[in-house]
Design a protein around this motif. Structure first.
Motif, PDB file in Angstrom:
ATOM      1  N   LEU A 114       0.856  -1.174   0.000  1.00  0.00           N
ATOM      2  CA  LEU A 114       0.000   0.000   0.000  1.00  0.00           C
ATOM      3  C   LEU A 114       0.896   1.229   0.000  1.00  0.00           C
ATOM      4  CD1 LEU A 114      -2.831   1.209   0.130  1.00  0.00           C
ATOM      5  CD2 LEU A 114      -2.673   1.116   2.625  1.00  0.00           C
ATOM      6  N   ILE A 115       1.015   1.864  -1.144  1.00  0.00           N
ATOM      7  CA  ILE A 115       1.848   3.041  -1.402  1.00  0.00           C
ATOM      8  C   ILE A 115       3.336   2.663  -1.383  1.00  0.00           C
ATOM      9  CG2 ILE A 115       2.423   5.419  -0.766  1.00  0.00           C
ATOM     10  CD1 ILE A 115      -0.352   5.633   0.488  1.00  0.00           C
ATOM     11  N   CYS A 116       3.845   2.194  -0.255  1.00  0.00           N
ATOM     12  CA  CYS A 116       5.256   1.829  -0.175  1.00  0.00           C
ATOM     13  C   CYS A 116       5.462   0.940   1.050  1.00  0.00           C
ATOM     14  CB  CYS A 116       6.145   3.075  -0.088  1.00  0.00           C
ATOM     15  SG  CYS A 116       5.874   4.057   1.407  1.00  0.00           S
ATOM     16  N   ARG A 117       6.626   0.326   1.115  1.00  0.00           N
ATOM     17  CA  ARG A 117       6.950  -0.415   2.318  1.00  0.00           C
ATOM     18  C   ARG A 117       7.122   0.560   3.483  1.00  0.00           C
ATOM     19  NH1 ARG A 117      11.441  -5.009   0.670  1.00  0.00           N
ATOM     20  NH2 ARG A 117      10.583  -5.564  -1.344  1.00  0.00           N
ATOM     21  N   PRO A 118       6.803   0.115   4.713  1.00  0.00           N
ATOM     22  CA  PRO A 118       6.624  -1.278   5.163  1.00  0.00           C
ATOM     23  C   PRO A 118       5.185  -1.775   5.114  1.00  0.00           C
ATOM     24  CG  PRO A 118       6.642   0.150   7.051  1.00  0.00           C
ATOM     25  CD  PRO A 118       6.819   1.044   5.849  1.00  0.00           C
ATOM     26  N   PHE A 119       4.294  -1.094   4.372  1.00  0.00           N
ATOM     27  CA  PHE A 119       2.885  -1.481   4.358  1.00  0.00           C
ATOM     28  C   PHE A 119       2.668  -2.584   3.324  1.00  0.00           C
ATOM     29  CE2 PHE A 119       3.115   3.086   5.452  1.00  0.00           C
ATOM     30  CZ  PHE A 119       2.742   2.973   6.790  1.00  0.00           C
ATOM     31  N   VAL A 120       3.132  -3.787   3.644  1.00  0.00           N
ATOM     32  CA  VAL A 120       3.038  -4.932   2.742  1.00  0.00           C
ATOM     33  C   VAL A 120       1.705  -5.642   2.981  1.00  0.00           C
ATOM     34  CG1 VAL A 120       4.050  -7.126   2.064  1.00  0.00           C
ATOM     35  CG2 VAL A 120       5.533  -5.214   2.711  1.00  0.00           C
ATOM     36  N   LEU A 121       0.829  -5.596   1.983  1.00  0.00           N
ATOM     37  CA  LEU A 121      -0.469  -6.259   2.094  1.00  0.00           C
ATOM     38  C   LEU A 121      -0.327  -7.770   1.937  1.00  0.00           C
ATOM     39  CD1 LEU A 121      -2.635  -3.769  -0.003  1.00  0.00           C
ATOM     40  CD2 LEU A 121      -2.271  -3.804   2.474  1.00  0.00           C
ATOM     41  N   LEU A 122       0.456  -8.166   0.948  1.00  0.00           N
ATOM     42  CA  LEU A 122       0.697  -9.591   0.685  1.00  0.00           C
ATOM     43  C   LEU A 122       2.112  -9.747   0.142  1.00  0.00           C
ATOM     44  CD1 LEU A 122      -2.623 -10.615  -1.118  1.00  0.00           C
ATOM     45  CD2 LEU A 122      -1.784 -11.657   0.983  1.00  0.00           C
ATOM     46  N   SER A 123       2.785 -10.789   0.554  1.00  0.00           N
ATOM     47  CA  SER A 123       4.070 -11.124  -0.055  1.00  0.00           C
ATOM     48  C   SER A 123       4.036 -12.582  -0.497  1.00  0.00           C
ATOM     49  CB  SER A 123       5.225 -10.877   0.921  1.00  0.00           C
ATOM     50  OG  SER A 123       5.202 -11.797   1.993  1.00  0.00           O
ATOM     51  N   PHE A 124       4.694 -12.832  -1.623  1.00  0.00           N
ATOM     52  CA  PHE A 124       4.720 -14.158  -2.232  1.00  0.00           C
ATOM     53  C   PHE A 124       6.156 -14.569  -2.511  1.00  0.00           C
ATOM     54  CE2 PHE A 124       0.832 -12.031  -3.439  1.00  0.00           C
ATOM     55  CZ  PHE A 124      -0.155 -12.993  -3.363  1.00  0.00           C
ATOM     56  N   ARG A 125       6.389 -15.862  -2.553  1.00  0.00           N
ATOM     57  CA  ARG A 125       7.670 -16.352  -3.038  1.00  0.00           C
ATOM     58  C   ARG A 125       7.741 -16.150  -4.551  1.00  0.00           C
ATOM     59  NH1 ARG A 125       6.835 -22.113   0.000  1.00  0.00           N
ATOM     60  NH2 ARG A 125       6.349 -21.239   2.052  1.00  0.00           N
ATOM     61  N   LYS A 126       8.914 -16.315  -5.114  1.00  0.00           N
ATOM     62  CA  LYS A 126       9.064 -16.120  -6.550  1.00  0.00           C
ATOM     63  C   LYS A 126       8.171 -17.117  -7.297  1.00  0.00           C
ATOM     64  CE  LYS A 126      13.130 -19.124  -7.104  1.00  0.00           C
ATOM     65  NZ  LYS A 126      14.539 -19.170  -7.565  1.00  0.00           N
ATOM     66  N   PRO A 127       7.713 -16.770  -8.486  1.00  0.00           N
ATOM     67  CA  PRO A 127       6.765 -17.620  -9.207  1.00  0.00           C
ATOM     68  C   PRO A 127       7.368 -18.944  -9.652  1.00  0.00           C
ATOM     69  CG  PRO A 127       7.524 -15.824 -10.604  1.00  0.00           C
ATOM     70  CD  PRO A 127       8.042 -15.542  -9.219  1.00  0.00           C
ATOM     71  N   GLU A 128       6.497 -19.948  -9.716  1.00  0.00           N
ATOM     72  CA  GLU A 128       6.848 -21.267 -10.237  1.00  0.00           C
ATOM     73  C   GLU A 128       6.128 -21.439 -11.573  1.00  0.00           C
ATOM     74  OE1 GLU A 128       5.394 -23.886  -7.255  1.00  0.00           O
ATOM     75  OE2 GLU A 128       6.379 -22.813  -5.618  1.00  0.00           O
ATOM     76  N   TYR A 129       6.845 -21.900 -12.578  1.00  0.00           N
ATOM     77  CA  TYR A 129       6.281 -22.031 -13.920  1.00  0.00           C
ATOM     78  C   TYR A 129       6.210 -23.496 -14.340  1.00  0.00           C
ATOM     79  CZ  TYR A 129       7.175 -17.012 -14.371  1.00  0.00           C
ATOM     80  OH  TYR A 129       7.194 -15.660 -14.182  1.00  0.00           O
ATOM     81  N   GLN A 130       5.096 -23.844 -14.990  1.00  0.00           N
ATOM     82  CA  GLN A 130       4.945 -25.140 -15.635  1.00  0.00           C
ATOM     83  C   GLN A 130       4.293 -24.894 -16.999  1.00  0.00           C
ATOM     84  OE1 GLN A 130       2.759 -27.919 -13.151  1.00  0.00           O
ATOM     85  NE2 GLN A 130       3.749 -27.161 -11.286  1.00  0.00           N
ATOM     86  N   MET A 131       4.727 -25.623 -18.015  1.00  0.00           N
ATOM     87  CA  MET A 131       4.144 -25.375 -19.334  1.00  0.00           C
ATOM     88  C   MET A 131       4.435 -26.527 -20.278  1.00  0.00           C
ATOM     89  SD  MET A 131       4.522 -21.907 -21.651  1.00  0.00           S
ATOM     90  CE  MET A 131       3.158 -21.401 -22.713  1.00  0.00           C
TER      91      MET A 131
END
Length: 257
Positions: A114-131
């Motif tokens: 939200l605007i900038c850190r430290p207001f982290v709404l959600l954090s995720f690990r790096k994406p995993e790809y399958q194709m």
């Protein structure tokens, strides 16, 4: 007494505004979920399924079929465009909040702030790809954030975009089936306030973002890829297991393998 009446009037106005906002969100969701057409691309009705299990974990799936030129789909069926499809979803979070919500990237994580850190709404690990030649998956594992209740911190929750291609309903066309899924997500809004508040606000906002995301795909308006190295399709893991729409009810067996 006058102060007391003034406070009551202010609360009444705030309540009315909240009710109006919720009504507009509900109406907007109903309108954008209808079948539509963008140029030559036909977007089927958006299917929305959101459920909460006895633990308070949410499983939400939004699905739609796009009828798109087979030639166009062939041209974008690459790992690079799969990443662009993923980044387009994030871009709409920023657009629909008028820039208040930003997406930040590192080598190992993705942050919704939200605007900038430290207001982290959600954090995720790096994406995993399958194709492979028929299906592509991008999955982000949920780590933490202001919108994540304690049971969901570094648990098995995830956000996933799953796209599958199959023959279209008309000559020269293909069907692109798109699923956007959140599973094993513990929303802090539901834990702190009430489940219905989550269902009426954050959940509805997610549906609207998904609709905008699908229209962006139909327009061919894809965000630029953030990754700089892409491997060929045959070097990515092959997608396995049923698609999100076919996995059953919320609170199943957790994140897919």
């Amino acid at each position: 007494m006058n102060v007391f009446l003034l406070v009551l009037e202010i609360l009444a106005v705030i309540t009315a505004l909240i009710v109006l906002a919720l009504a507009l969100i509900a109406l907007g969701t109903k309108l954008v979920c209808r079948p539509s057409k963008v140029g030559k691309v036909e977007i089927g009705a958006l299917q929305d399924s959101t459920q909460t299990d006895q633990r308070g974990a949410v499983r939400s799936v939004q699905s739609a079929d796009l009828q798109i030129s087979s030639h166009t789909l062939d041209a974008i069926w690459t790992p690079m465009h799969l990443e662009r499809l993923a980044h387009t979803y994030w871009r709409f979070l920023t657009r629909c909040t008028l820039g208040l919500v930003q997406i930040q990237y590192t080598e190992q994580e993705r942050f919704i702030v939200l605007i900038c850190r430290p207001f982290v709404l959600l954090s995720f690990r790096k994406p995993e790809y399958q194709m492979d030649q028929h299906r592509g998956i991008v999955r982000w594992r949920i780590e933490r954030g202001l919108l994540v209740a304690a049971p969901g911190v570094n648990s098995d929750g995830y956000l996933e975009i799953d796209v599958a291609r199959r023959p279209g309903t008309k000559p020269g066309m293909s069907t692109l089936h798109v699923d956007v899924e959140i599973d094993n997500y513990f929303p802090s809004i539901a834990a702190w306030i009430a489940q219905w508040v989550y269902a009426a606000t954050q959940s509805k906002a997610h549906v609207l973002v998904c609709c905008a995301y699908l229209r962006s795909i139909a327009h061919g308006d894809l965000a630029e890829a953030k990754s700089v190295h892409f491997v060929p399709i045959d070097q990515l893991p092959t997608p396995s297991g049923p698609r999100p729409r076919d996995r059953g009810n919320a609170g199943g067996d957790g994140a897919p393998a």
